[in-house]
Write a protein that holds these residues in place. Structure first.
Motif, PDB file in Angstrom:
ATOM      1  N   ASN A  77      -3.221  13.649   7.228  1.00  0.00           N
ATOM      2  CA  ASN A  77      -2.758  14.876   6.564  1.00  0.00           C
ATOM      3  C   ASN A  77      -3.295  16.086   7.326  1.00  0.00           C
ATOM      4  OD1 ASN A  77      -1.571  16.601   4.771  1.00  0.00           O
ATOM      5  ND2 ASN A  77      -2.862  16.062   3.024  1.00  0.00           N
ATOM      6  N   LYS A  78      -2.660  16.410   8.433  1.00  0.00           N
ATOM      7  CA  LYS A  78      -3.162  17.433   9.351  1.00  0.00           C
ATOM      8  C   LYS A  78      -3.103  18.831   8.753  1.00  0.00           C
ATOM      9  CE  LYS A  78      -2.828  18.935  14.163  1.00  0.00           C
ATOM     10  NZ  LYS A  78      -2.122  18.736  15.460  1.00  0.00           N
ATOM     11  N   GLN A  79      -2.048  19.106   7.982  1.00  0.00           N
ATOM     12  CA  GLN A  79      -1.854  20.458   7.453  1.00  0.00           C
ATOM     13  C   GLN A  79      -2.064  20.537   5.943  1.00  0.00           C
ATOM     14  OE1 GLN A  79      -1.578  22.902   9.483  1.00  0.00           O
ATOM     15  NE2 GLN A  79      -1.190  21.725  11.360  1.00  0.00           N
ATOM     16  N   ASP A  80      -2.744  19.568   5.379  1.00  0.00           N
ATOM     17  CA  ASP A  80      -3.055  19.551   3.947  1.00  0.00           C
ATOM     18  C   ASP A  80      -1.778  19.675   3.106  1.00  0.00           C
ATOM     19  OD1 ASP A  80      -4.769  19.312   1.792  1.00  0.00           O
ATOM     20  OD2 ASP A  80      -5.087  21.474   1.605  1.00  0.00           O
ATOM     21  N   LYS A  81      -0.812  18.838   3.406  1.00  0.00           N
ATOM     22  CA  LYS A  81       0.480  18.872   2.726  1.00  0.00           C
ATOM     23  C   LYS A  81       0.465  18.020   1.452  1.00  0.00           C
ATOM     24  CE  LYS A  81       2.760  21.480   5.621  1.00  0.00           C
ATOM     25  NZ  LYS A  81       3.384  22.756   5.229  1.00  0.00           N
ATOM     26  N   ASP A  82       1.366  18.385   0.535  1.00  0.00           N
ATOM     27  CA  ASP A  82       1.500  17.646  -0.716  1.00  0.00           C
ATOM     28  C   ASP A  82       2.581  16.572  -0.651  1.00  0.00           C
ATOM     29  OD1 ASP A  82      -0.482  19.139  -2.008  1.00  0.00           O
ATOM     30  OD2 ASP A  82       0.952  20.694  -2.583  1.00  0.00           O
ATOM     31  N   GLU A  83       3.546  16.709   0.267  1.00  0.00           N
ATOM     32  CA  GLU A  83       4.655  15.760   0.342  1.00  0.00           C
ATOM     33  C   GLU A  83       4.178  14.468   1.015  1.00  0.00           C
ATOM     34  OE1 GLU A  83       5.060  18.999   1.193  1.00  0.00           O
ATOM     35  OE2 GLU A  83       6.130  19.503  -0.656  1.00  0.00           O
ATOM     36  N   VAL A  84       4.137  13.378   0.254  1.00  0.00           N
ATOM     37  CA  VAL A  84       3.582  12.120   0.740  1.00  0.00           C
ATOM     38  C   VAL A  84       4.690  11.186   1.212  1.00  0.00           C
ATOM     39  CG1 VAL A  84       2.350  10.002   0.069  1.00  0.00           C
ATOM     40  CG2 VAL A  84       1.513  12.253  -0.682  1.00  0.00           C
ATOM     41  N   VAL A  85       4.475  10.600   2.380  1.00  0.00           N
ATOM     42  CA  VAL A  85       5.280   9.488   2.877  1.00  0.00           C
ATOM     43  C   VAL A  85       4.388   8.255   2.811  1.00  0.00           C
ATOM     44  CG1 VAL A  85       6.444   8.486   4.876  1.00  0.00           C
ATOM     45  CG2 VAL A  85       6.691  10.938   4.387  1.00  0.00           C
ATOM     46  N   PHE A  86       4.807   7.264   2.039  1.00  0.00           N
ATOM     47  CA  PHE A  86       3.983   6.076   1.792  1.00  0.00           C
ATOM     48  C   PHE A  86       4.630   4.870   2.484  1.00  0.00           C
ATOM     49  CE2 PHE A  86       0.606   4.579  -1.174  1.00  0.00           C
ATOM     50  CZ  PHE A  86       0.676   3.224  -0.893  1.00  0.00           C
ATOM     51  N   LEU A  87       3.870   4.226   3.364  1.00  0.00           N
ATOM     52  CA  LEU A  87       4.353   3.067   4.100  1.00  0.00           C
ATOM     53  C   LEU A  87       3.381   1.906   3.923  1.00  0.00           C
ATOM     54  CD1 LEU A  87       5.082   4.865   7.525  1.00  0.00           C
ATOM     55  CD2 LEU A  87       6.650   4.639   5.583  1.00  0.00           C
ATOM     56  N   ASN A  88       3.897   0.706   3.730  1.00  0.00           N
ATOM     57  CA  ASN A  88       3.021  -0.468   3.688  1.00  0.00           C
ATOM     58  C   ASN A  88       3.703  -1.677   4.311  1.00  0.00           C
ATOM     59  OD1 ASN A  88       3.948  -0.317   0.410  1.00  0.00           O
ATOM     60  ND2 ASN A  88       4.265  -2.273   1.416  1.00  0.00           N
ATOM     61  N   SER A  89       2.890  -2.646   4.716  1.00  0.00           N
ATOM     62  CA  SER A  89       3.413  -3.846   5.360  1.00  0.00           C
ATOM     63  C   SER A  89       2.502  -5.028   5.072  1.00  0.00           C
ATOM     64  CB  SER A  89       3.534  -3.636   6.876  1.00  0.00           C
ATOM     65  OG  SER A  89       2.282  -3.304   7.450  1.00  0.00           O
ATOM     66  N   LEU A  90       2.963  -6.204   5.485  1.00  0.00           N
ATOM     67  CA  LEU A  90       2.205  -7.448   5.355  1.00  0.00           C
ATOM     68  C   LEU A  90       1.818  -7.761   3.912  1.00  0.00           C
ATOM     69  CD1 LEU A  90       0.045  -7.319   8.606  1.00  0.00           C
ATOM     70  CD2 LEU A  90       1.827  -8.993   8.041  1.00  0.00           C
ATOM     71  N   ILE A  91       2.744  -7.518   2.993  1.00  0.00           N
ATOM     72  CA  ILE A  91       2.566  -8.047   1.641  1.00  0.00           C
ATOM     73  C   ILE A  91       2.798  -9.557   1.686  1.00  0.00           C
ATOM     74  CG2 ILE A  91       4.970  -7.742   0.866  1.00  0.00           C
ATOM     75  CD1 ILE A  91       3.840  -6.784  -1.829  1.00  0.00           C
ATOM     76  N   HIS A  92       3.657  -9.990   2.628  1.00  0.00           N
ATOM     77  CA  HIS A  92       3.837 -11.410   2.941  1.00  0.00           C
ATOM     78  C   HIS A  92       3.105 -11.708   4.241  1.00  0.00           C
ATOM     79  CE1 HIS A  92       7.696 -11.550   0.321  1.00  0.00           C
ATOM     80  NE2 HIS A  92       6.619 -11.905  -0.377  1.00  0.00           N
ATOM     81  N   ALA A  93       2.176 -12.640   4.171  1.00  0.00           N
ATOM     82  CA  ALA A  93       1.181 -12.812   5.227  1.00  0.00           C
ATOM     83  C   ALA A  93       1.776 -13.180   6.583  1.00  0.00           C
ATOM     84  CB  ALA A  93       0.176 -13.887   4.801  1.00  0.00           C
ATOM     85  N   ARG A  94       2.840 -13.955   6.603  1.00  0.00           N
ATOM     86  CA  ARG A  94       3.363 -14.491   7.864  1.00  0.00           C
ATOM     87  C   ARG A  94       4.224 -13.502   8.647  1.00  0.00           C
ATOM     88  NH1 ARG A  94       7.065 -18.839   4.637  1.00  0.00           N
ATOM     89  NH2 ARG A  94       8.655 -17.430   3.797  1.00  0.00           N
ATOM     90  N   GLU A  95       4.473 -12.326   8.094  1.00  0.00           N
ATOM     91  CA  GLU A  95       5.407 -11.385   8.707  1.00  0.00           C
ATOM     92  C   GLU A  95       4.671 -10.445   9.665  1.00  0.00           C
ATOM     93  OE1 GLU A  95       7.487  -9.754   5.334  1.00  0.00           O
ATOM     94  OE2 GLU A  95       8.243 -11.719   4.734  1.00  0.00           O
ATOM     95  N   TRP A  96       4.074 -11.039  10.683  1.00  0.00           N
ATOM     96  CA  TRP A  96       3.139 -10.350  11.570  1.00  0.00           C
ATOM     97  C   TRP A  96       3.703  -9.088  12.204  1.00  0.00           C
ATOM     98  CZ3 TRP A  96       0.311 -14.458  15.094  1.00  0.00           C
ATOM     99  CH2 TRP A  96      -0.464 -15.307  14.282  1.00  0.00           C
ATOM    100  N   VAL A  97       4.958  -9.119  12.627  1.00  0.00           N
ATOM    101  CA  VAL A  97       5.471  -8.022  13.450  1.00  0.00           C
ATOM    102  C   VAL A  97       5.482  -6.694  12.708  1.00  0.00           C
ATOM    103  CG1 VAL A  97       7.969  -8.215  12.942  1.00  0.00           C
ATOM    104  CG2 VAL A  97       7.197  -7.513  15.225  1.00  0.00           C
ATOM    105  N   VAL A  98       5.572  -6.721  11.374  1.00  0.00           N
ATOM    106  CA  VAL A  98       5.607  -5.444  10.652  1.00  0.00           C
ATOM    107  C   VAL A  98       4.232  -4.787  10.597  1.00  0.00           C
ATOM    108  CG1 VAL A  98       7.692  -5.912   9.336  1.00  0.00           C
ATOM    109  CG2 VAL A  98       5.483  -6.651   8.416  1.00  0.00           C
ATOM    110  N   GLY A  99       3.174  -5.585  10.714  1.00  0.00           N
ATOM    111  CA  GLY A  99       1.851  -4.980  10.876  1.00  0.00           C
ATOM    112  C   GLY A  99       1.771  -4.204  12.177  1.00  0.00           C
ATOM    113  N   CYS A 100       2.395  -4.741  13.218  1.00  0.00           N
ATOM    114  CA  CYS A 100       2.471  -4.020  14.501  1.00  0.00           C
ATOM    115  C   CYS A 100       3.266  -2.731  14.345  1.00  0.00           C
ATOM    116  CB  CYS A 100       3.124  -4.897  15.557  1.00  0.00           C
ATOM    117  SG  CYS A 100       2.295  -6.471  15.848  1.00  0.00           S
ATOM    118  N   VAL A 101       4.313  -2.767  13.534  1.00  0.00           N
ATOM    119  CA  VAL A 101       5.142  -1.572  13.325  1.00  0.00           C
ATOM    120  C   VAL A 101       4.333  -0.459  12.660  1.00  0.00           C
ATOM    121  CG1 VAL A 101       7.084  -0.645  12.000  1.00  0.00           C
ATOM    122  CG2 VAL A 101       7.367  -2.773  13.290  1.00  0.00           C
TER     123      VAL A 101
END
Length: 386
Positions: A77-101
């Motif tokens: 949060n470089k500019q102390d913004k309120d608008e949040v972009v939320f990203l998550n990955s690897l809720i399924h353990a075997r899906e390795w490539v999305v952790g790289c993403v």
């Protein structure tokens, strides 16, 4: 940077690399390889390193797993913004490539001095959870490459793990002992748990999402595979109330993939594009948190869950370009007021209490029906109307 005051423990000191299923995997806890696969400790170490390096980056320990691993969210949060972009990955353990993403998205936000990267960095607060399922992910590096669930015990002592992405509230379908239900039984890959939002991972991730629910403007849950960009609902065949808004974002991303890869991604709601799925995270986030929420299936059907590390960069670049395109559209609509207009006029939540009554399974006995509705009522009363 400020780091969570919770105890982080000592970094493992064991060094080395391992071969698993002909894929070169970095297990050195003090080094992260952005061009390859990494086990949990290198990811953890890299997040703390970035938080120490940049004063606008913080690490939040928002929970711990059954095996006591930290659940980490990186805030940018470089500019102390309120608008949040939320990203998550690897809720399924075997899906390795999305952790790289997700890790490479972090890397590009912090190191790329391009106009697009700076636009994103200066206008949004990013909350990124690279590994939702640390226990399961580590298990795929040490015991079983194709493991999907977490590692907590189940009612069947011979089986471990709950599918975290079947354990969320919207459309949750419980396992009922004594009723034939192979899809939701403890030994199934899609075991949904004994109660909604009951795993440590789903409970703490839900709390993190709710903490930012008034600020989250855009959400992605990354998975593999299939080259699919999908939105709610998975539990139901009907389209969300803000389908026109979601369609604009899907058309935007279709063009991005055509431009970058020369291929057409399939887009639409999970129920139609993939299959009927209950208790999934994107339904929960769309219903309770934010109208613009997507599940992204990264990777080809040829690679399935085991994309070679030589293809990581291709997937990373295409996902980065897609995210840039999506957030530039979001930025434009925030400035014009179109986003808030759509949020207030076309995003309406159907009563969860009404839905559970309409969608209950006939085979559930009365006591289970009562439990199911009580849980829905409790969660409904805890959600502030928006």
């Amino acid at each position: 940077a400020v780091v969570s005051t919770q105890s982080t423990g000592d970094l493992f000191t064991t060094e080395g690399f391992s071969w698993l299923d002909s894929t070169f995997t970095n297990t050195n806890p003090n080094y992260y390889n952005y061009s390859g696969y990494n086990s949990y400790q290198p990811i953890r170490h890299e997040l703390y390193r970035l938080a120490a390096k940049y004063d606008f980056v913080t690490v939040e320990v928002f929970g711990r797993t059954y095996e006591n691993r930290e659940m980490l969210a990186l805030h940018i949060n470089k500019q102390d913004k309120d608008e949040v972009v939320f990203l998550n990955s690897l809720i399924h353990a075997r899906e390795w490539v999305v952790g790289c993403v997700t890790m490479n998205i972090i890397h590009r936000l912090l190191t790329y001095d391009t106009e697009d990267a700076q636009l994103l960095l200066n206008n949004f607060h990013f909350v990124i959870v690279p590994v939702v399922n640390p226990d399961g992910y580590e298990y795929t590096h040490t015991k079983n490459r194709m493991w999907r669930k977490n590692r907590e015990p189940t009612p069947d002592r011979s089986c471990r793990g709950v599918d975290i992405n079947r354990n969320f509230m919207y459309g949750y379908r419980p396992y009922v002992p004594g009723i034939e239900d192979k899809e939701h039984a403890p030994c199934s890959e899609t075991f949904s748990g004994m109660d909604p939002v009951s795993t440590r991972e789903s409970r703490t991730l839900n709390a993190l999402l709710f903490k930012h629910r008034h600020s989250i403007r855009y959400y992605i849950d990354y998975h593999t595979f299939g080259n699919l960009w999908t939105n709610a609902y998975g539990a139901d065949p009907w389209l969300p109330k803000n389908e026109a808004q979601l369609k604009r974002y899907r058309e935007n991303v279709e063009k991005s993939f055509m431009d970058s890869l020369g291929i057409k991604w399939q887009t639409g709601n999970v129920h139609k594009v993939i299959y009927e799925a209950h208790g999934i995270l994107v339904d929960h986030v769309h219903y309770y948190i934010t109208p613009i929420a997507f599940t992204v299936e990264v990777g080809s059907t040829h690679d399935e869950f085991t994309a070679p590390d030589t293809r990581i960069d291709t997937y990373v670049i295409s996902q980065w370009l897609a995210l840039v395109s999506q957030l530039k559209l979001l930025h434009t609509e925030l400035l014009s007021g179109q986003y808030m207009k759509d949020r207030t006029t076309s995003w309406r939540r159907t009563s969860m209490k009404k839905r559970t009554v309409l969608y209950k399974r006939e085979e559930l006995n009365s006591s289970v029906n009562k439990m199911y509705k009580q849980t829905a009522n409790k969660l409904e009363t805890n959600v502030e109307s928006r």
